[in-house]
Structures are given as C-alpha cells and as structure tokens.
Design a protein around this motif. Structure first.
Motif, PDB file in Angstrom:
ATOM      1  N   ALA A  87       5.729  -5.430   6.699  1.00 17.11           N
ATOM      2  CA  ALA A  87       5.775  -4.272   7.780  1.00 17.11           C
ATOM      3  C   ALA A  87       5.113  -3.095   7.531  1.00 17.11           C
ATOM      4  N   PRO A  88       4.426  -2.842   8.606  1.00 14.88           N
ATOM      5  CA  PRO A  88       3.863  -1.097   8.387  1.00 14.88           C
ATOM      6  C   PRO A  88       4.764  -0.284   7.777  1.00 14.88           C
ATOM      7  N   GLY A  89       4.272   0.620   6.821  1.00 17.61           N
ATOM      8  CA  GLY A  89       4.980   1.475   5.963  1.00 17.61           C
ATOM      9  C   GLY A  89       5.584   0.966   4.766  1.00 17.61           C
ATOM     10  N   THR A  90       5.346  -0.347   4.641  1.00 13.06           N
ATOM     11  CA  THR A  90       6.128  -0.827   3.273  1.00 13.06           C
ATOM     12  C   THR A  90       5.289  -0.196   2.199  1.00 13.06           C
ATOM     13  N   ARG A  91       5.950   0.304   1.115  1.00 12.16           N
ATOM     14  CA  ARG A  91       5.253   0.747  -0.157  1.00 12.16           C
ATOM     15  C   ARG A  91       4.713  -0.306  -1.018  1.00 12.16           C
ATOM     16  N   GLU A  92       3.283  -0.406  -1.451  1.00  9.82           N
ATOM     17  CA  GLU A  92       2.786  -1.363  -2.131  1.00  9.82           C
ATOM     18  C   GLU A  92       2.560  -1.068  -3.701  1.00  9.82           C
ATOM     19  N   ILE A  93       2.716  -1.855  -4.503  1.00 12.18           N
ATOM     20  CA  ILE A  93       2.618  -1.464  -5.935  1.00 12.18           C
ATOM     21  C   ILE A  93       1.483  -2.794  -6.184  1.00 12.18           C
ATOM     22  N   VAL A  94       0.303  -2.375  -6.607  1.00 14.34           N
ATOM     23  CA  VAL A  94      -0.537  -3.078  -7.011  1.00 14.34           C
ATOM     24  C   VAL A  94      -0.810  -3.141  -8.532  1.00 14.34           C
ATOM     25  N   ILE A  95      -0.640  -4.384  -8.932  1.00  9.66           N
ATOM     26  CA  ILE A  95      -0.895  -4.577 -10.589  1.00  9.66           C
ATOM     27  C   ILE A  95      -2.199  -5.159 -10.782  1.00  9.66           C
ATOM     28  N   ASP A  96      -3.147  -4.357 -11.113  1.00 12.16           N
ATOM     29  CA  ASP A  96      -4.481  -4.905 -11.394  1.00 12.16           C
ATOM     30  C   ASP A  96      -4.836  -5.418 -12.746  1.00 12.16           C
ATOM     31  N   VAL A  97      -5.002  -6.891 -12.765  1.00 15.20           N
ATOM     32  CA  VAL A  97      -4.810  -7.316 -13.916  1.00 15.20           C
ATOM     33  C   VAL A  97      -6.242  -7.847 -14.243  1.00 15.20           C
ATOM     34  N   ALA A  98      -6.737  -7.403 -15.524  1.00 16.02           N
ATOM     35  CA  ALA A  98      -8.142  -7.756 -16.115  1.00 16.02           C
ATOM     36  C   ALA A  98      -8.198  -9.048 -16.545  1.00 16.02           C
ATOM     37  N   MET A  99      -9.219  -9.864 -16.143  1.00 17.88           N
ATOM     38  CA  MET A  99      -9.509 -11.192 -16.586  1.00 17.88           C
ATOM     39  C   MET A  99     -10.327 -11.429 -17.759  1.00 17.88           C
TER      40      MET A  99
END
Ligand SMILES: C[S@@+](CC[C@H](N)C(=O)[O-])C[C@H]1O[C@@H](n2cnc3c(N)ncnc32)[C@H](O)[C@@H]1O
Length: 254
Positions: free
Chosen positions: A74-86
């Motif tokens: 849904a619009p406005g949902t908080r997003e936590i991005v976990i940037d995983v190094a390869m």
C-alpha cells in the motif's frame, strides 16, 4: 486478535510463537518463485495489510522479492531495505543482516508488525533465516511458506522430480567439483542452484558423469524472460536466478 484470525483461519505452527506480549509480530512471508499469482492467499493478505515491510536487495540491485509483491504494497508503507553484498566472505552479509535486524527490532518494539518479503520459501536457502536467527529469541515470528524455485522449475520444465523411493539432491553450484560429482553421481534427481559464474564448471562436471542429455537449464522461471533449455543449449553465462535439473529417476508408470 488471535494468530488464527490474524493469518486467515489456520493456526500457525507452534514452538517459537507466543512470546513477548505487547510487541509486534515479524512475519517471514514466502512469495513463490516470481509470478505474483503463485503467492499464497495468506502471504497476499499479510502484505496488503502491512504498515512496515522489509526485504533484501542483492548488491544494490532491484529486489526480486519487492518486485513480486509490488502491486500489494500500500502507498505509505514503510520499507526497510537490507542491502546484501554478494561476496564469498560472510562478514559483509552478516553486517547487513545485523543492521536489518536492528531496524526491524525498532519497529517490533513499538508494537508494529513487520512483514519480511522472501522470494520462494523463507526456509529454503532464504535470507529470512538470518533475520529469524537474530530476532526469534526476542520477538514473535511467524513463517508463511512459499512455492520454491525448484518446484516451479520442475513444473515449468515438465520434469517430474522423484517418485516412490527415489531421492532428490539439492545442491548449491558453489560446492567444489569433487563434491558435486560425488553427490550428483549418487542421486536419482538433482537440482543445482546458484549457478552464476559457476555454470561452465558445473557443465563440465555433469558432462564428466555422462548426464548432459538428462539435464535441463531453467532461468528466471515464471518471470518475464524465462528460459528453459536442454543444458547442452544453455547460454555460456548464467544469471543468479537460474538452476539445472537432472532427472534420471525410474519411470513413474512402474
Ligand atoms: C538464495 S536461493 C533462494 C531460494 C528461494 N528461497 C526458493 O525457495 O526458491 C537463490 C537461488 O534460487 C534459484 N532461483 C530462485 N528463483 C528462481 C527463478 N525464478 N528461476 C530459477 N531459479 C531461481 C537460483 O538457483 C538462485 O541462485
């Protein structure tokens, strides 16, 4: 609201649940192999109701998990991005999961649920396991299973995997040649994941066992740009989202 109501009527598995009243629940939600309509109803319901979602993104690339769920967020949902190094080293990925767990824990501690998006099934080579290890001792965690990429590849390629007393061997292509050869040689059917730059080496191992004719290459199954070919005709370079299936089991008519 009870867990059964929360998740659509079916009581979840027990064992690591029912801890820490007053904090949010972490949901590890399997999304299936790529096509959004291969997601479970439970997963879709949880994502649609989420106020916070978390997901891994490999080496700064667009997240496959987020792309599968995109239409449900849904619009406005908080997003936590976990940037995983390869990287072959574990430390950078571990640091990313540490940081992701801290960000998720902050939401859970405030009583907010967090829905973690996981391609395929969370407990089948899924990165959600690393968050589960960090957060399940402190918070309520519920895992929603998903269709694995192996099931989707077998279905897409029309390859029944195992019947009766046959065995399926699932192997990461990152294993050394000698281990691959030994395990493939002893199995009835085989799924080799994580091909990437290892494809030429794995091809040579399969050829050495005389199994190239029974091997199928499956790339981006159920996604745009899906490729399904005899291994002999596979491209020289494989992307990360590809696998090889080898089926040499008995005839299921028997
Ligand atoms: C870290 S594992 C994740 C597996 C995932 N949790 C599952 O349940 O299928 C990643 C590997 O799964 C396989 N994979 C995942 N999605 C795929 C797809 N759509 N097509 C082909 N292979 C896929 C590839 O071998 C890839 O290297």
């Amino acid at each position: 609201m009870s867990h059964a109501e929360d998740t659509g009527g079916t009581p979840p598995a027990r064992g690591y649940l029912d801890k820490n009243e007053g904090t949010g629940t972490l949901y590890g939600v399997g999304l299936g192999p790529g096509a959004p309509d291969l997601m479970t109803l439970r997963a879709a319901r949880l994502i649609g109701a989420a106020t916070v979602v978390a997901y891994p993104a490999l080496a700064g690339a667009a997240s496959l998990a987020r792309s599968i769920a995109a239409d449900l967020i849904a619009p406005g949902t908080r997003e936590i991005v976990i940037d995983v190094a390869m990287t072959p080293e574990r430390a950078p990925a571990q640091a990313a999961y540490d940081a992701g767990a801290v960000a998720i824990a902050a939401e859970l501690a405030q009583g907010r649920d967090v829905v973690c998006l996981c391609a395929g099934d969370p407990f089948f080579y899924g990165s959600f396991m690393y968050l589960f290890a960090r957060l399940s001792p402190r918070f309520v965690v519920e895992v929603v299973p998903g269709v694995t990429s192996v099931s989707a590849a077998a279905a897409g390629a029309g390859i029944p995997l195992v019947a009766r007393d046959e065995r399926l061997e699932v192997l990461p292509g990152t294993l050394p040649d000698a281990v691959l050869a030994e395990r493939i040689g002893a199995a009835d059917s085989v799924a080799i994941l994580k091909l990437g730059r290892h494809l030429p080496r794995i091809r040579a191992v399969v050829a050495g066992l005389g199994l190239t004719g029974k091997a199928t290459y499956v790339e981006r199954v159920t996604l745009a740009g899906q490729v399904i070919l005899p291994l002999a005709d596979a491209p020289a370079v494989a992307p990360y989202f590809s696998m090889i299936l080898i089926a040499r089991g008995a005839d299921p008519w028997l």
